[in-house]
Design an enzyme around this catalytic site. Structure first.
Site, PDB file in Angstrom:
ATOM      1  N   GLU A 176       0.800  -1.225  -0.137  1.00 28.63           N
ATOM      2  CA  GLU A 176       0.023  -0.020   0.001  1.00 28.63           C
ATOM      3  C   GLU A 176       0.747   1.321  -0.042  1.00 28.63           C
ATOM      4  OE1 GLU A 176      -2.496   0.545   3.475  1.00 28.63           O
ATOM      5  OE2 GLU A 176      -3.652   2.286   2.568  1.00 28.63           O
ATOM      6  N   LYS A 218      -2.774  -2.218  -2.810  1.00 28.95           N
ATOM      7  CA  LYS A 218      -3.822  -1.209  -2.291  1.00 28.95           C
ATOM      8  C   LYS A 218      -3.343   0.399  -2.793  1.00 28.95           C
ATOM      9  CE  LYS A 218      -6.253   0.003   2.033  1.00 28.95           C
ATOM     10  NZ  LYS A 218      -6.769  -0.580   2.920  1.00 28.95           N
TER      11      LYS A 218
END
Ligand code: 13P
Length: 330
Positions: A176, A218
């Site tokens: 992420e 993400k």
């Protein structure tokens, strides 16, 4: 298909997505305080139970990202959270980074900590029932000055080291690199930064021989900063977000999930719906879904206020939002 690839793909089951419930003690304390809820370890446990114990969440959730302390706690059903979730077909995941700190040479930017004892911690989390993990880097935009290439590169290197360790431990890594919404920047600037961040990340993942087939990305959406005074339409956001993804994310990646990043629940829902439509139009090669924290929790928390008697109404609000986000994903 290997077990890891199958686990990664299962998180993209039809109509389902991931709840990010991995706020650290520090973030959870601040989050609860912002709703006037006093904090303690027991209050944090009740906060998790409010969401995990809502009847029927398994219709909408393929996975939940937990904070490490939650792996060892029990819900109102007296079962350990990871066991209770797994029994309902919801994969338990865990945040494994130890948060960010300012970079000494560029003090307005952040670097993520947590590689030192990672293999030992991964072995523990796996025993405790986690099947996937998350590591978050935070990338700040400030005009044309930030982010620096050095910050983007160092964060990408740590994400790659993390992903490699996680795959070796037999777990699925979510990488992420969050491009922060805070700032005065335009949507065009957000897209340019997203492109640089994703381009750098996937070339560094390749250099570290990370298998993309069990990696989940993400990501933020490309949108104007929260202090820009500008609100982009869902279609504009979808167009720029997909453009950044299509030119920088390898087709082998298991899938892509979005964070909400400070968007309101309605914005995060409408933007996801527009992104799904655009992805279909472009024949995007990966499955896409949500992995929201705030956009899924906000309405329920403002009803709950830490009081047992408000829990049924708070859970109903949570389920109603999940139904909307899940419909957007379809
Ligand atoms: P938000 O959806 O609140 O941005 O949180 C998602 C997340 O996991 C951030 O790390």
């Amino acid at each position: 298909m290997t077990d890891l690839v199958a686990t990664a793909r299962s998180l993209f089951a039809q109509g389902k997505g991931i709840l990010a419930a991995d706020e650290s003690v520090h973030t959870a304390t601040a989050r609860l305080a912002s709703y006037g809820i006093p904090t303690s370890a027991e209050m944090r446990r009740q906060y998790r139970d409010l969401f995990f114990g809502a009847e029927g969440v398994e219709r909408y959730l393929s996975g939940i990202i937990l904070f490490s302390e939650t792996l060892l706690e029990k819900g109102s059903d007296k079962k350990l959270f990871p066991k209770s979730l797994a029994a309902r077909g919801i994969a338990p995941g865990v945040k494994v980074d130890l948060g960010t700190e300012p970079i000494s040479t560029s003090p307005h930017e952040f670097i993520t900590q947590g590689l030192l004892d990672l293999p030992e911690r991964l072995a523990e989390y796996k025993k405790q029932g986690a099947v996937f993990t998350k590591w978050r880097a935070a990338i700040r935009i400030d005009g044309d000055q930030l982010p620096t290439s050095a910050a983007i590169h160092e964060n990408a290197k740590r994400l790659a080291s993390y992903a490699k360790e996680v795959q070796s431990a037999g777990l699925v890594p979510i990488v992420e690199p969050e491009v922060l919404l805070e700032g005065k920047h335009s949507r065009a600037r957000s897209r340019t930064v997203l492109e640089e961040v994703l381009g750098t990340l996937f070339s560094v993942l390749e250099e570290h021989s990370v298998d993309p087939a069990s990696v989940i990305l993400k990501t933020s959406m490309a949108l104007a900063g929260s202090e820009s005074g500008k609100k982009d339409t869902p279609e504009e956001i979808a167009e720029d977000t997909l453009a950044a993804l299509m030119s920088n994310v390898p087709r082998q990646v298991a899938g892509i999930v979005f964070l909400s990043g400070g968007q309101t629940p309605d914005e995060a829902t409408a933007n996801l719906a527009a992104i799904m439509r655009k992805a279909k139009e472009l024949n995007a090669p990966w499955p896409l879904t949500f992995s929201y924290a705030r956009a899924l929790q906000e309405e329920a928390l403002s009803i709950w206020k830490g009081k047992e008697e408000n829990a049924p109404a708070a859970r109903a609000a949570f389920l109603a939002r999940l139904a909307k986000v899940s419909a957007a994903r379809l």
